[in-house]
Write an enzyme that holds these catalytic residues in place. Sequence first.
Site, PDB file in Angstrom:
ATOM      1  N   CYS A  26       2.925  -3.507   7.082  1.00 51.75           N
ATOM      2  CA  CYS A  26       1.550  -3.642   7.281  1.00 51.75           C
ATOM      3  C   CYS A  26       1.152  -4.689   8.247  1.00 51.75           C
ATOM      4  CB  CYS A  26       0.838  -3.631   5.905  1.00 51.75           C
ATOM      5  SG  CYS A  26      -1.112  -3.131   5.988  1.00 51.75           S
ATOM      6  N   HIS A  35       2.869   0.112   2.152  1.00 50.11           N
ATOM      7  CA  HIS A  35       3.577  -0.784   1.433  1.00 50.11           C
ATOM      8  C   HIS A  35       4.311  -0.449   0.458  1.00 50.11           C
ATOM      9  CE1 HIS A  35       0.377  -4.100   2.044  1.00 50.11           C
ATOM     10  NE2 HIS A  35      -0.279  -3.179   2.700  1.00 50.11           N
ATOM     11  N   GLU A  68       6.515  -1.895  -1.101  1.00 48.68           N
ATOM     12  CA  GLU A  68       6.660  -2.717  -2.443  1.00 48.68           C
ATOM     13  C   GLU A  68       5.721  -2.400  -3.458  1.00 48.68           C
ATOM     14  OE1 GLU A  68       2.886  -4.610  -0.564  1.00 48.68           O
ATOM     15  OE2 GLU A  68       4.893  -3.663   0.102  1.00 48.68           O
TER      16      GLU A  68
END
Length: 226
Positions: A113, A208, A210
Amino acid sequence: MKPLIGISTYLEESAAWGTWDLPAALLPVGYPRLVQRSGGLAAMLPPDDPAAAAGVVARLDGLVIAGGPDVEPVRYAAEPHPRTGPPARERDAWELALIEAALASGTPLLGICRGLQLLNVALGGTLVQHIEGHVSATVGTFGEHPVKPVPGTRYGALVPEEFTVPTQHHQSVDRLGAGLTVSAYAADGTVEAVELPDPQWVLGVQWHPEMADDTRVMAALVRAAS
């Protein structure tokens, strides 16, 4: 031995846990957990003197530049848009120095990002300071949308199918940085991934990873760092 993957962190004036409310260098736990699930060891890299970046990167096997606040527009010679957030100058200086050190040393690098945006700026690119449709309507949550890979790219080889990703951003790549190739797009044409060609392993993704279960992107970084 597992490769050591450094992850840049936030720097906040106030963070609360237990009975404490103090300045803190912090990181959502999804980042280190994704590194760990992908076979790496995670090390947090709070903002420091940019002159120390080369020495830090020399001790790492791979580097992740995490998501976070907007890049200060002065970094790409632009005036602030009314919707651009307040600057995080210590993070900007530190993370740009980390990126430059990784590029100079050939250290595998993943930008997430804000990390993609900083990579683009570090290589002379610019940013669109506000776009609609990539931010969740609910504050503090992630939205999602499909991302289409570009065949023949590193990302396209890792994730060859259109794939739905967690997303939360309002800025994106405008002019592409020197040497970068676009390797994924959103349906509206927004650049979703960029990379440098072989032999150096450098990839930036606008979403993202994660916040999801898929480990393909992070596992590729860990393999490159092994």
